[in-house]
Design an enzyme around this catalytic site. Structure first.
Site, PDB file in Angstrom:
ATOM      1  N   HIS A  37       0.839  -1.205   0.000  1.00  0.00           N
ATOM      2  CA  HIS A  37       0.000   0.000   0.000  1.00  0.00           C
ATOM      3  C   HIS A  37       0.874   1.255   0.000  1.00  0.00           C
ATOM      4  CE1 HIS A  37      -2.648  -2.934   2.330  1.00  0.00           C
ATOM      5  NE2 HIS A  37      -3.437  -2.597   1.337  1.00  0.00           N
ATOM      6  N   GLN A  61     -17.693  -6.803  -1.169  1.00  0.00           N
ATOM      7  CA  GLN A  61     -16.762  -7.621  -1.947  1.00  0.00           C
ATOM      8  C   GLN A  61     -16.389  -8.924  -1.236  1.00  0.00           C
ATOM      9  OE1 GLN A  61     -13.792  -4.351  -2.029  1.00  0.00           O
ATOM     10  NE2 GLN A  61     -12.260  -5.955  -1.780  1.00  0.00           N
ATOM     11  N   GLU A 147      -0.549  -4.125  -9.025  1.00  0.00           N
ATOM     12  CA  GLU A 147      -0.553  -5.234  -9.988  1.00  0.00           C
ATOM     13  C   GLU A 147      -0.714  -6.580  -9.274  1.00  0.00           C
ATOM     14  OE1 GLU A 147       3.054  -4.559 -12.168  1.00  0.00           O
ATOM     15  OE2 GLU A 147       2.193  -2.835 -13.225  1.00  0.00           O
TER      16      GLU A 147
HETATM   17  P1  AMP Z   1      -6.294  -4.034  -0.337  1.00  0.00           P
HETATM   18  O1  AMP Z   1      -6.160  -3.213   0.899  1.00  0.00           O
HETATM   19  O2  AMP Z   1      -5.784  -5.435  -0.183  1.00  0.00           O
HETATM   20  O3  AMP Z   1      -7.655  -3.939  -0.972  1.00  0.00           O
HETATM   21  O4  AMP Z   1      -5.296  -3.380  -1.380  1.00  0.00           O
HETATM   22  C1  AMP Z   1      -5.396  -2.019  -1.738  1.00  0.00           C
HETATM   23  C2  AMP Z   1      -4.523  -1.759  -2.940  1.00  0.00           C
HETATM   24  O5  AMP Z   1      -3.161  -2.090  -2.617  1.00  0.00           O
HETATM   25  C3  AMP Z   1      -4.897  -2.625  -4.149  1.00  0.00           C
HETATM   26  O6  AMP Z   1      -4.819  -1.831  -5.326  1.00  0.00           O
HETATM   27  C4  AMP Z   1      -3.859  -3.706  -4.133  1.00  0.00           C
HETATM   28  O7  AMP Z   1      -3.598  -4.246  -5.414  1.00  0.00           O
HETATM   29  C5  AMP Z   1      -2.652  -2.958  -3.610  1.00  0.00           C
HETATM   30  N1  AMP Z   1      -1.683  -3.896  -3.051  1.00  0.00           N
HETATM   31  C6  AMP Z   1      -1.916  -4.813  -2.067  1.00  0.00           C
HETATM   32  N2  AMP Z   1      -0.807  -5.554  -1.837  1.00  0.00           N
HETATM   33  C7  AMP Z   1       0.142  -5.099  -2.702  1.00  0.00           C
HETATM   34  C8  AMP Z   1       1.497  -5.459  -2.965  1.00  0.00           C
HETATM   35  N3  AMP Z   1       2.106  -6.455  -2.322  1.00  0.00           N
HETATM   36  N4  AMP Z   1       2.164  -4.769  -3.913  1.00  0.00           N
HETATM   37  C9  AMP Z   1       1.556  -3.767  -4.608  1.00  0.00           C
HETATM   38  N5  AMP Z   1       0.287  -3.381  -4.398  1.00  0.00           N
HETATM   39  C10 AMP Z   1      -0.426  -4.047  -3.475  1.00  0.00           C
END
Ligand code: AMP
Length: 281
Positions: A37, A61, A147
């Site tokens: 993040h 979701q 990604e």
């Molecule tokens: P989430 O909180 O899991 O919904 O993630 C929020 C955003 O952070 C989304 O766009 C994810 O793809 C991105 N994200 C989560 N983990 C990673 C990671 N390891 N590397 C890059 N982006 C991430």
């Protein structure tokens, strides 16, 4: 930095910024922030005058038997990280602030059906709905997505194109632990033995990347990945998919811009990982 909890407060804060001609970067998250993040937030801070990070565990979701109730949360630490990274606003709404019954939904058939959509049939409807709401509220110049969630990124790109939403979608590379495990809020569910086993996802993908060549049957690549995963007793494969990276159409043979994506249970925790590759003759 300001933390706001209501739609009205968010609108007021951003209207002032937009009227002053400032660019707005939006980073949608579900919180329990980690370096993945942080890379999105840092990129948004570098690109925009004003950055808003949303922290919202979006109920729509999650499927009925999924981890909505147990999803990890730490609003204080998240707020502090956003402050350190130079964000201007953190939006932390309660579910009742984002959803009123009867609910409107945004959906993309087709792109949402395969890969994660197969085992999580309502997941991307929830993602598209909350992201559309956030776009409507923040009206960002740019929005940042990882990604790591490659299907989500492809769906969001299609969503903004198809609904004529004037926002630039910025995809950011996967951030990993030193042993290759993609960072994820759900990694906190892993016990020590599972944590040791979890890098098998990235190992399987690394092995697959090495054998890619134009014209190779994708079944060979899938079998190669399956063999690496099968050697790890704590791993149970949900899917191994090889698709065209933008349309998510299944590929018979290696060619063009490919997405190789997997979902694997380590114990009871479902983890995802992927890579994209351009394979040309
Ligand atoms: P989430 O909180 O899991 O919904 O993630 C929020 C955003 O952070 C989304 O766009 C994810 O793809 C991105 N994200 C989560 N983990 C990673 C990671 N390891 N590397 C890059 N982006 C991430």
């Amino acid at each position: 930095m300001q933390t706001v909890h209501t739609v009205a407060e968010l609108r007021t804060a951003l209207t002032t910024a937009r009227n002053a001609g400032k660019s707005v970067g939006l980073v949608p998250t579900m919180g329990f922030l980690h370096e993945g993040h942080a890379s999105l937030i840092a990129q948004a801070v570098a690109d925009n005058d004003v950055v808003v990070v949303s922290v919202f565990v979006n109920p729509t979701q999650f499927g009925p038997n999924e981890d909505l109730a147990s999803y990890p949360r730490d609003p204080e630490r998240d707020t502090e990280l956003c402050r350190r990274l130079g964000a201007d606003l953190v939006f932390m709404p309660a579910p009742a602030e984002m959803y009123r019954d009867p609910k409107a939904f945004v959906d993309i058939a087709g792109l949402s059906d395969g890969l994660c959509g197969r085992s999580r049939p309502t997941h991307f409807r929830g993602v598209c709905t909350v992201v559309t709401k956030l776009f409507q509220l923040a009206q960002p110049t740019r929005a940042y997505f990882g990604e790591k969630d490659a299907q989500q990124l492809a769906i969001i790109r299609k969503l903004v194109a198809d609904l004529f939403i004037p926002v630039e979608i910025v995809g950011c590379p996967i951030v990993r632990e030193a042993d290759g495990l993609a960072k994820s809020s759900r990694n906190s569910y892993l016990n020590p033995a599972e944590r040791n086993a979890a890098p098998v996802l990235s190992h399987a993908l690394r092995a697959a990347r090495e054998i890619l060549r134009p014209g190779l049957a994708t079944s060979v690549v899938r079998e190669n990945i399956a063999a690496v995963l099968a050697a790890e007793p704590l791993a149970r494969t949900d899917y191994i998919e090889i698709v065209q990276a933008d349309t998510l159409e299944p590929l018979e043979r290696c060619e063009g811009k490919m997405l190789v994506a997997i979902a694997v249970y380590i114990g009871t925790t479902r983890l995802i990982d992927n890579f994209t590759a351009e394979v040309s003759r």
